[in-house]
Design a protein around this motif. Structure first.
Motif: not given
Length: 121
Positions: A53-70
């Motif tokens: 679950v922790g790995a999944g949250k880290r992954y999602k946070a990274r993907i969300d940050a990449q999307r937000k940054a374009g």
């Protein structure tokens, strides 16, 4: 012996969720799985679940940050999804034994998402 145990505890506590290597994860998961359906109700089962679950949250946070940054993301997962323990363990077991000590649960999670949800750009 007590100093060794304390040092190991400090080392383990200093790890971020998902930093465990998949060799260690599989050894621990195999031991817990012998309990059958009760495995996830044990403290060790909860620790292993927390690792994923922790790995999944880290992954999602990274993907969300990449999307937000374009920025381009490494995979394009849906907002929600599911992953059964059997699917997860099969993915981990797909790694050759010689590589399992050098691949973290987080890296394995990222690789699985790339495989399951490639971007179609």
């Amino acid at each position: 012996m007590a100093a060794l145990a304390a040092g190991a505890g400090t080392l383990l506590c200093g790890m971020a969720p998902g930093d465990m290597n998949i060799a260690a994860f599989l050894i621990r998961a195999d031991a817990v799985s012998r309990l059958g359906p009760l495995a996830l109700a044990t403290p060790e089962g909860n620790r292993l679940k927390g690792e994923v679950v922790g790995a999944g949250k880290r992954y999602k946070a990274r993907i969300d940050a990449q999307r937000k940054a374009g920025l381009k993301t490494t995979s394009c997962p849906p907002e929600s999804g599911s992953l059964t323990p059997e699917e997860w363990l099969a993915h981990l077991r797909s790694y050759p034994a010689s590589q399992r000590r050098s691949v973290s649960v987080y890296s394995a999670f990222d690789a699985l998402m790339k495989k399951r949800y490639p971007c179609r750009n």
